[in-house]
Each structure stands twice: as structure tokens, then as C-alpha cells.
Design an enzyme around this catalytic site. Structure first.
Site, PDB file in Angstrom:
ATOM      1  N   LYS A  68       0.829  -1.202   0.000  1.00 13.54           N
ATOM      2  CA  LYS A  68       0.000   0.000   0.000  1.00 13.54           C
ATOM      3  C   LYS A  68       0.873   1.265   0.000  1.00 13.54           C
ATOM      4  O   LYS A  68       0.658   2.193  -0.776  1.00 13.54           O
ATOM      5  CB  LYS A  68      -0.916  -0.010   1.237  1.00 13.54           C
ATOM      6  CG  LYS A  68      -2.009   1.013   1.178  1.00 13.54           C
ATOM      7  CD  LYS A  68      -2.835   1.020   2.428  1.00 13.54           C
ATOM      8  CE  LYS A  68      -2.050   1.676   3.542  1.00 13.54           C
ATOM      9  NZ  LYS A  68      -2.739   1.739   4.811  1.00 13.54           N
TER      10      LYS A  68
ATOM     11  N   ASP B 151      -6.627   1.058   0.713  1.00 15.36           N
ATOM     12  CA  ASP B 151      -6.663   1.085   2.175  1.00 15.36           C
ATOM     13  C   ASP B 151      -8.079   0.704   2.623  1.00 15.36           C
ATOM     14  O   ASP B 151      -8.915   0.329   1.800  1.00 15.36           O
ATOM     15  CB  ASP B 151      -6.249   2.471   2.702  1.00 15.36           C
ATOM     16  CG  ASP B 151      -7.346   3.496   2.495  1.00 15.36           C
ATOM     17  OD1 ASP B 151      -8.264   3.245   1.675  1.00 15.36           O
ATOM     18  OD2 ASP B 151      -7.314   4.542   3.162  1.00 15.36           O
TER      19      ASP B 151
END
Ligand code: SF4
Length: 210
Positions: free
Chosen positions: A120, A138
Site C-alpha cells: 500500500k 486502504d
């Protein structure tokens, strides 16, 4: 969800906010990298408060490394998991100096090899610092993608891969920011604001909060 609906959703987000960006404050790829490492399970506001004091004192790998881990901790102690984040940041600074000439690499594998940097974080840095059309997933984006039907998937990686496949190319660069802002301010986890949602008529969610 069909192609036309998806296109309309992104078109509306783009019309409402043509130049979306992160709410983390940063002035360089390195500052962004550090801010994103600090932001795991923390708010952008909390990170900005800490980096507003840290970056004027140290905003290069050498300078943060020279602070040492204890001094770095004193700057970030208001942020959750600050002990392990500070240790990871010091190790990351060392690797950036030893292997990358003090620069943040524009390369997924090299980014993911840094302590404290997962897929991420690498996606956010590649997208926001280097302008690559990556889509970091996310918790907000995971929820928005599944609820709306934009890109359903059981895991963040499944959602990321689906988004990369279905988001029209012209919207890919900014998709991450539009979706994160939508999840943060409109499509809230417990009580989505469907009545004031820009894409309510296009969203597939069955339990709209109208
Ligand atoms: S209509 Fe509701 S569930 Fe659908 S995207 Fe908007 S806020 Fe989220």
C-alpha cells in the site's frame, strides 16, 4: 456494475474535484515516504502535526538517520505504533543511503524492500510522488469499492487488481485519491451519507442510508 456507470462515477468525482491529492503534507518524495510510513493506523492530521516539527529539523535520509532512533521517537511519539515506526524509518534511511544514493527509488520491489513499507505504501509513493497510475487500497477504498460495486473483492489485493482492470485509463492516476476522500468524508463505515452522496444513483449498495 457496467462500464458506463463506472465511467460516470469517476467523471462526477473528477468534475467535483479535478486535482485531488493526499491530505498528508510533504515537499519531496522522501518526506511523502516518511509521512506514509507514519500514517499506518493513524490519522493524516496526527501525522501532519508531528512532521510539521520533524521535517524542518530533518527531511533527508542522512539527517533523520543522524537524529538517531530515540530523538526520532520524541518527534513522533503522539502517533500510534511510534516505536516500531521510528525503528523502521531509521533502517529505511540507512538503506536509502547505502543502496539508492539517498533517493527514494521509483521501483515497486525496491520500495517494498524498505522496512515499514508494504504494497500500500509503495503504491501511494509511486502514485503521488512519481505520478504512476497505481491504486493503493486502504480500508476506505476497500469499503467503497465493495459497497458501490465499483470493484468488489475479498482482499485489498483482489480489489486493487480489479480496480486496475476496470477503472478507465483517463481516471487511473487520481482514482486512489477520489476513492479515499469519498470513503473518508461521504461513504463512512458505520453511517454512510447516502442522502448527500454525489454518486448515490449510480451506487449498487442495497442498504443506502437515505
Ligand atoms: S450511496 Fe451511500 S453507500 Fe453508495 S457510495 Fe454513496 S454514501 Fe456510499
Amino acid at each position: 456494475m457496467n462500464k458506463e456507470k463506472r465511467w460516470d462515477i469517476f467523471y462526477r468525482w473528477q468534475s467535483a474535484n479535478p486535482k485531488p491529492t493526499t491530505e498528508l503534507n510533504y515537499d519531496s518524495a522522501f518526506e511523502l515516504l516518511i509521512a506514509v510510513i507514519l500514517s499506518a493506523q493513524a490519522t493524516d492530521k496526527g501525522v501532519n502535526k508531528a512532521t510539521a516539527k520533524l521535517f524542518p529539523v530533518a527531511n533527508t535520509p542522512q539527517a533523520i538517520f543522524d537524529l538517531g532512533v530515540e530523538t526520532l521517537k520524541s518527534y513522533v511519539r503522539t502517533i500510534g505504533l511510534f516505536n516500531s515506526k521510528a525503528e523502521n524509518i531509521i533502517k529505511t534511511c540507512q538503506i536509502l543511503m547505502e543502496k539508492h544514493g539517498g533517493e527514494v527509488p521509483r521501483d515497486r520491489a525496491a520500495l517494498e524492500a524498505l522496512p515499514g513499507v508494504g504494497r500500500k505504501t509503495a503504491n501511494v509513493v509511486l502514485n503521488t510522488a512519481f505520478g504512476e497510475p497505481t491504486i493503493a487500497v486502504d480500508t476506505h477504498i476497500f469499503r467503497v469499492a465493495n459497497r458501490t460495486g465499483l470493484a468488489p473483492g475479498k482482499t485489498p489485493l483482489a480489489v486493487e487488481n480489479r480496480l486496475l482492470k476496470v477503472v478507465p485509463n483517463e481516471f487511473k492516476q487520481d482514482a486512489h485519491h477520489w476513492m479515499i476522500l469519498h470513503g473518508r468524508y461521504v461513504c463512512l463505515a458505520r453511517s454512510p451519507r447516502c442522502a448527500e452522496c454525489l454518486i448515490a444513483d449510480l451506487c449498487d449498495y442495497k442498504n443506502k442510508n437515505l
